[in-house]
Motif scaffolding. Structure first.
Motif, short mmCIF file in Angstrom:
data_model
loop_
_atom_site.label_atom_id
_atom_site.label_comp_id
_atom_site.label_asym_id
_atom_site.label_seq_id
_atom_site.Cartn_x
_atom_site.Cartn_y
_atom_site.Cartn_z
N ALA A 137 28.39 85.04 157.96
CA ALA A 137 29.80 84.70 158.08
C ALA A 137 30.59 85.49 157.05
N HIS A 138 31.68 86.12 157.49
CA HIS A 138 32.47 86.93 156.58
C HIS A 138 33.41 86.04 155.76
N PRO A 139 33.56 86.31 154.46
CA PRO A 139 34.40 85.44 153.62
C PRO A 139 35.90 85.55 153.90
N ALA A 140 36.33 86.60 154.63
CA ALA A 140 37.78 86.77 154.83
C ALA A 140 38.16 87.21 156.24
N TYR A 141 37.33 88.00 156.89
CA TYR A 141 37.68 88.57 158.20
C TYR A 141 37.02 87.80 159.34
N PRO A 142 37.56 87.90 160.55
CA PRO A 142 36.96 87.20 161.69
C PRO A 142 35.64 87.82 162.14
N GLY A 143 35.33 89.01 161.64
CA GLY A 143 34.06 89.65 161.97
C GLY A 143 33.80 90.77 160.99
N THR A 144 32.53 91.12 160.81
CA THR A 144 32.16 92.18 159.87
C THR A 144 32.37 93.56 160.49
N GLY A 145 32.19 93.67 161.81
CA GLY A 145 32.39 94.95 162.47
C GLY A 145 33.87 95.26 162.63
N PHE A 146 34.23 96.55 162.47
CA PHE A 146 35.62 96.94 162.66
C PHE A 146 35.66 98.26 163.42
N VAL A 147 36.48 98.29 164.48
CA VAL A 147 36.63 99.48 165.32
C VAL A 147 38.06 99.99 165.16
N ARG A 148 38.21 101.19 164.62
CA ARG A 148 39.53 101.81 164.52
C ARG A 148 39.98 102.27 165.90
N LEU A 149 41.27 102.37 166.10
CA LEU A 149 41.82 102.66 167.43
C LEU A 149 41.23 103.92 168.08
N PRO A 150 41.11 105.04 167.37
CA PRO A 150 40.57 106.23 168.04
C PRO A 150 39.11 106.08 168.48
N GLU A 151 38.41 105.08 167.93
CA GLU A 151 36.99 104.90 168.25
C GLU A 151 36.75 103.89 169.37
N LEU A 152 37.82 103.41 169.99
CA LEU A 152 37.67 102.46 171.09
C LEU A 152 37.28 103.15 172.39
N THR A 153 37.90 104.28 172.66
CA THR A 153 37.70 104.95 173.94
C THR A 153 38.15 106.39 173.84
N TRP A 154 37.67 107.23 174.76
CA TRP A 154 38.13 108.61 174.84
C TRP A 154 39.52 108.69 175.48
N SER A 155 39.87 107.68 176.25
CA SER A 155 41.15 107.69 176.95
C SER A 155 42.29 107.38 175.99
N ARG A 156 43.47 107.87 176.32
CA ARG A 156 44.66 107.55 175.54
C ARG A 156 45.16 106.18 175.96
N ILE A 157 45.43 105.33 174.97
CA ILE A 157 45.84 103.95 175.26
C ILE A 157 47.10 103.61 174.47
N ASP A 158 47.81 102.60 174.94
CA ASP A 158 49.01 102.14 174.24
C ASP A 158 48.69 101.02 173.27
N HIS A 159 47.69 100.22 173.60
CA HIS A 159 47.31 99.08 172.76
C HIS A 159 45.82 98.81 172.95
N PRO A 160 45.12 98.38 171.89
CA PRO A 160 43.68 98.13 172.03
C PRO A 160 43.31 97.12 173.10
N GLU A 161 44.24 96.21 173.46
CA GLU A 161 43.93 95.25 174.51
C GLU A 161 43.87 95.91 175.88
N ASP A 162 44.23 97.20 175.95
CA ASP A 162 44.00 97.95 177.18
C ASP A 162 42.51 98.20 177.39
N VAL A 163 41.72 98.03 176.32
CA VAL A 163 40.29 98.33 176.37
C VAL A 163 39.43 97.09 176.18
N VAL A 164 39.78 96.25 175.20
CA VAL A 164 38.95 95.08 174.89
C VAL A 164 39.82 93.84 174.70
N ARG A 165 39.21 92.69 174.90
CA ARG A 165 39.88 91.40 174.70
C ARG A 165 38.98 90.48 173.87
#
Length: 267
Positions: A137-165
């Motif tokens: 359990a992380h002491p401050a964040y909702p999860g230990t893993g973190f994905v920066r916006l450019p690392e979500l997908t090769w496609s150009r997106i307007d918001h990360p919720e275009d890729v994951v929820r």
């Protein structure tokens, strides 16, 4: 014959060389700085002056007003070396990195290139937190893993919720770990096929694709599975184009280094 006195600068260099980044050191809280820093007398150092310094933001995961709420004079402390300044002779430390022992052990055994799976815990416009399988359990964040916006997908997106929820299961590759931020930096894109690898079209070819984005200086058109090119507004000659519209274009230039495609209307 009297031996020459030790060179103070050389002694300083030797002391700092013994504090490489990432090494865990112990010491005693020796005082507090004006900016909320904590001064630390590291074990084995010259007792005449504290060598270690913990900046306020690297002291603890806890929320506090004054550092004295977290540590006290004479208290023993364990911290990770964050950097050493040869000019000042000061070693910057992070006590926060070592504060949660389970988290620290988890981060240190996670390696670049590892493939990890987890559940999307939170989606923000600056990135995505993922609760990785097997993480403490992380002491401050909702999860230990973190994905920066450019690392979500090769496609150009307007918001990360275009890729994951939130709640979605994802798998990615570890790019690295950051003990001071307490996170595993993950790339989902690394496990996806690069659309540029399958880009068959070449310069001078005419292709048809959907308009994916209309912007003030032109429109983007998909010319491959996920590769997109730009038609500059000056080449449209005032022609109205809307998103989703199929547009026949000529590939004017392909820059694979900068991953840019310049297009022009073919009609």
């Amino acid at each position: 014959m009297t031996e020459p006195a030790p060179d103070p600068l050389e002694r300083l260099r030797e002391r700092l060389a013994a504090c490489p980044d990432g090494e865990v050191r112990t010491g005693t809280v020796a005082g507090f700085g004006e900016r909320g820093d904590v001064l630390v007398q590291l074990d084995g150092d010259d007792p005449s002056a504290p060598t270690g310094c913990i900046p306020r933001h690297l002291l603890s995961w806890a929320v506090f007003e004054d550092p004295s709420e977290v540590v006290s004079l004479g208290q023993r402390i364990t911290a990770e070396v964050f950097g050493a300044n040869e000019r000042s002779g000061q070693v910057t430390l992070s006590a926060k990195a070592c504060e949660d022992e389970a988290l620290y052990r988890y981060l240190r055994r996670t390696r670049r290139g590892d493939v990890v799976t987890g559940t999307v815990a939170a989606v923000h416009n600056f990135g995505v937190f993922v609760r990785l399988d097997g993480e403490p359990a992380h002491p401050a964040y909702p999860g230990t893993g973190f994905v920066r916006l450019p690392e979500l997908t090769w496609s150009r997106i307007d918001h990360p919720e275009d890729v994951v929820r939130p709640g979605q299961r994802v798998t990615g590759e570890v790019l690295g770990t950051d003990t001071h931020q307490g996170e595993v930096v993950v790339s989902l894109r690394a496990l996806q096929e690069d659309p540029w690898d399958g880009l068959a079209a070449g310069t001078g070819e005419v292709v048809t694709g959907p308009v994916t984005k209309v912007i003030p200086f032109g429109v983007f058109v998909r010319v491959g599975e996920a590769a997109e090119g730009l038609v500059h507004e000056s080449d449209l000659d005032g022609r109205a184009v809307r998103e989703g519209q199929e547009l026949m274009v000529t590939i004017v230039e392909i820059d694979r280094v900068l991953r840019r495609i310049r297009l022009a209307p073919a009609e």
